[in-house]
Scaffold this motif. Structure first.
Motif, PDB file in Angstrom:
ATOM      1  N   PRO A 160       0.725  -1.257   0.037  1.00 36.96           N
ATOM      2  CA  PRO A 160      -0.015  -0.042  -0.164  1.00 36.96           C
ATOM      3  C   PRO A 160       0.809   1.293   0.255  1.00 36.96           C
ATOM      4  N   VAL A 161       2.075   1.212   0.640  1.00 40.27           N
ATOM      5  CA  VAL A 161       2.920   2.487   0.575  1.00 40.27           C
ATOM      6  C   VAL A 161       3.407   2.869  -0.696  1.00 40.27           C
ATOM      7  N   PHE A 162       3.503   1.646  -1.725  1.00 37.00           N
ATOM      8  CA  PHE A 162       3.926   2.074  -2.932  1.00 37.00           C
ATOM      9  C   PHE A 162       2.588   2.949  -3.581  1.00 37.00           C
ATOM     10  N   PRO A 215      -5.702   7.221  -5.224  1.00 33.78           N
ATOM     11  CA  PRO A 215      -5.559   5.850  -5.431  1.00 33.78           C
ATOM     12  C   PRO A 215      -6.734   5.267  -6.407  1.00 33.78           C
ATOM     13  N   ARG A 216      -7.703   5.970  -6.810  1.00 35.24           N
ATOM     14  CA  ARG A 216      -8.849   5.608  -7.643  1.00 35.24           C
ATOM     15  C   ARG A 216      -8.651   6.422  -8.931  1.00 35.24           C
ATOM     16  N   ALA A 217      -8.493   5.820 -10.056  1.00 33.48           N
ATOM     17  CA  ALA A 217      -8.530   6.604 -11.233  1.00 33.48           C
ATOM     18  C   ALA A 217      -9.793   6.850 -11.773  1.00 33.48           C
ATOM     19  N   ALA A 218      -9.821   7.662 -12.910  1.00 35.13           N
ATOM     20  CA  ALA A 218     -11.217   8.069 -13.264  1.00 35.13           C
ATOM     21  C   ALA A 218     -12.080   6.823 -13.783  1.00 35.13           C
ATOM     22  N   ASN A 219     -11.342   5.907 -14.183  1.00 34.44           N
ATOM     23  CA  ASN A 219     -12.240   4.738 -14.837  1.00 34.44           C
ATOM     24  C   ASN A 219     -12.597   3.856 -13.522  1.00 34.44           C
ATOM     25  N   ALA A 276      -5.328   2.077  -7.822  1.00 32.05           N
ATOM     26  CA  ALA A 276      -3.565   1.899  -8.016  1.00 32.05           C
ATOM     27  C   ALA A 276      -3.149   0.657  -7.980  1.00 32.05           C
ATOM     28  N   CYS A 277      -3.450  -0.097  -6.830  1.00 34.09           N
ATOM     29  CA  CYS A 277      -2.777  -1.365  -6.823  1.00 34.09           C
ATOM     30  C   CYS A 277      -2.634  -2.312  -7.842  1.00 34.09           C
ATOM     31  N   ALA A 278      -3.465  -2.218  -8.731  1.00 31.44           N
ATOM     32  CA  ALA A 278      -3.815  -2.957 -10.050  1.00 31.44           C
ATOM     33  C   ALA A 278      -2.743  -2.641 -11.147  1.00 31.44           C
ATOM     34  N   ASN A 279      -2.148  -1.660 -10.907  1.00 28.50           N
ATOM     35  CA  ASN A 279      -1.317  -1.343 -11.908  1.00 28.50           C
ATOM     36  C   ASN A 279       0.208  -2.093 -11.801  1.00 28.50           C
ATOM     37  N   TYR A 337     -15.693   1.881  -2.209  1.00 24.04           N
ATOM     38  CA  TYR A 337     -14.816   0.865  -3.049  1.00 24.04           C
ATOM     39  C   TYR A 337     -13.936   0.185  -2.008  1.00 24.04           C
ATOM     40  N   ALA A 338     -13.684  -0.979  -2.357  1.00 28.73           N
ATOM     41  CA  ALA A 338     -12.467  -1.745  -1.832  1.00 28.73           C
ATOM     42  C   ALA A 338     -11.715  -2.558  -2.534  1.00 28.73           C
ATOM     43  N   GLY A 339     -10.568  -2.766  -2.134  1.00 24.96           N
ATOM     44  CA  GLY A 339      -9.342  -3.671  -3.063  1.00 24.96           C
ATOM     45  C   GLY A 339      -8.563  -4.512  -2.117  1.00 24.96           C
ATOM     46  N   GLY A 340      -8.400  -5.823  -2.419  1.00 21.53           N
ATOM     47  CA  GLY A 340      -7.541  -6.592  -1.611  1.00 21.53           C
ATOM     48  C   GLY A 340      -6.739  -7.274  -2.231  1.00 21.53           C
ATOM     49  N   ASN A 341      -5.680  -7.473  -1.826  1.00 24.12           N
ATOM     50  CA  ASN A 341      -4.706  -8.275  -2.580  1.00 24.12           C
ATOM     51  C   ASN A 341      -3.908  -9.356  -1.674  1.00 24.12           C
ATOM     52  N   ARG A 342      -3.444 -10.279  -2.450  1.00 17.03           N
ATOM     53  CA  ARG A 342      -2.539 -11.429  -1.676  1.00 17.03           C
ATOM     54  C   ARG A 342      -1.342 -11.685  -2.745  1.00 17.03           C
TER      55      ARG A 342
END
Ligand code: HEM
Length: 284
Positions: free
Chosen positions: A2-4, A12-16, A20-23, A149-154
């Protein structure tokens, strides 16, 4: 991490709608949101992001050794919603979140919360304690239904903030040609040499822990994967809605329903009474 995202993206949420994490976390994997449908002003409640994955699977770490996956997440709340303070969090949630550090995304966006990396084995559910705003105190907040909106990563990402690829990638052949030589160092790093039809030689180094798909003598196309994709993780995002509910409206609605019920019952009673009179009159 997340710090990145915090360092690289002011929002962190683009117009579309892409987070950001998905990048950098290129693989997609599902997550789930669990949240109340409606909340009252100043109330403290929890939003859960579920980040399921098979905890028996391992990924390769930066030094090529097998490692367990870590998880992390981001929660973009409607403006005015904030992380609940320590005093407001119930002991039950405190116990579940022991050792988990949730923080606001930035001073500008304290309605955005991030968490992680934390051990995935013990945390497949990220629990965010949130406090709802009060429209009486904040003129910008209204009693409305808001999206969040929520994002989760593993698992580890594929790209570093510098743009460099991490070792969690399938690396493609740098040119079409024949694999003339594969050498592997003691540490497990492999160098693949490819010669094309014009005799031009290129060599690529693949880091430790990657499983090669090619062998000496193979003919490869440009960009053909040289190793098996080691990625077992992934990032997912979802959106949902939450209603900031006015207690006066709820009470008003209940009063209306009660009044409706009462008038209907009175109507039926009156009809019964009328029927009795009718029946009595018939007997004379
Ligand atoms: C690692 C989450 C944004 C690149 C991780 C890990 C987590 C995570 C939980 C640890 C995985 C593990 O150890 O198994 C997130 C979340 C993000 C986010 C929730 C958004 C809020 C980013 C961004 C980038 C990035 C924007 C690229 C600029 C990476 C890389 C690693 C990583 C390269 C592996 C680091 C290493 O082990 O060397 N991330 N990340 N992440 N993330 Fe992210």
């Amino acid at each position: 991490y997340p710090v990145f995202a915090q360092q690289g993206y002011s929002n962190p949420r683009a117009a579309n709608g892409k987070l950001a994490c998905a990048n950098c976390h290129l693989n997609q994997k599902a997550i789930e949101i669990e949240a109340p449908q409606g909340v009252l002003p100043n109330s403290v409640f929890e939003i859960e992001i579920k980040v399921p994955y098979d905890v028996n699977r391992q990924q390769i770490s930066a030094d090529g050794k097998p490692a367990d996956l870590n998880v992390g997440g981001i929660l973009i709340l409607p403006k005015g919603f904030k992380l609940a303070s320590k005093k407001q969090i119930s002991p039950e949630v405190k116990a579940k979140n022991k050792g988990v550090f949730i923080s606001p995304y930035s001073t500008e966006f304290d309605n955005i919360l991030v968490v992680g990396p934390i051990a995935g084995k013990t945390h497949q559910e990220l629990i965010f304690p949130v406090v709802a705003p009060d429209p009486d105190k904040d003129a910008d907040v209204k009693y409305l239904s808001y999206p969040f909106y929520a994002g989760g990563n593993r698992g580890r990402g594929q790209v570093y903030p510098t743009g460099e690829k991490s070792n969690i990638n399938a690396f493609g052949a740098s040119q079409a040609g024949q694999v003339t030589e594969i050498t592997t160092t003691e540490k497990g790093e492999s160098t693949v040499t490819i010669v094309n039809s014009n005799g031009v030689t290129t060599s690529q180094t693949l880091s430790t822990g990657l499983q090669l798909l090619v062998k000496q003598g193979d003919i490869v196309k440009a960009e053909q994967p040289l190793n098996m994709d080691p990625n077992v993780g992934g990032f997912g995002q979802e959106e949902s809605e939450i209603v900031l509910q006015s207690s006066a409206r709820v009470l008003g609605y209940l009063a209306f329903c009660f009044a409706l019920l009462l008038t209907q019952i009175l109507l039926v009673l009156k009809k019964k009474q009328y029927e009795k009179v009718q029946a009595a009159e018939l007997n004379f």
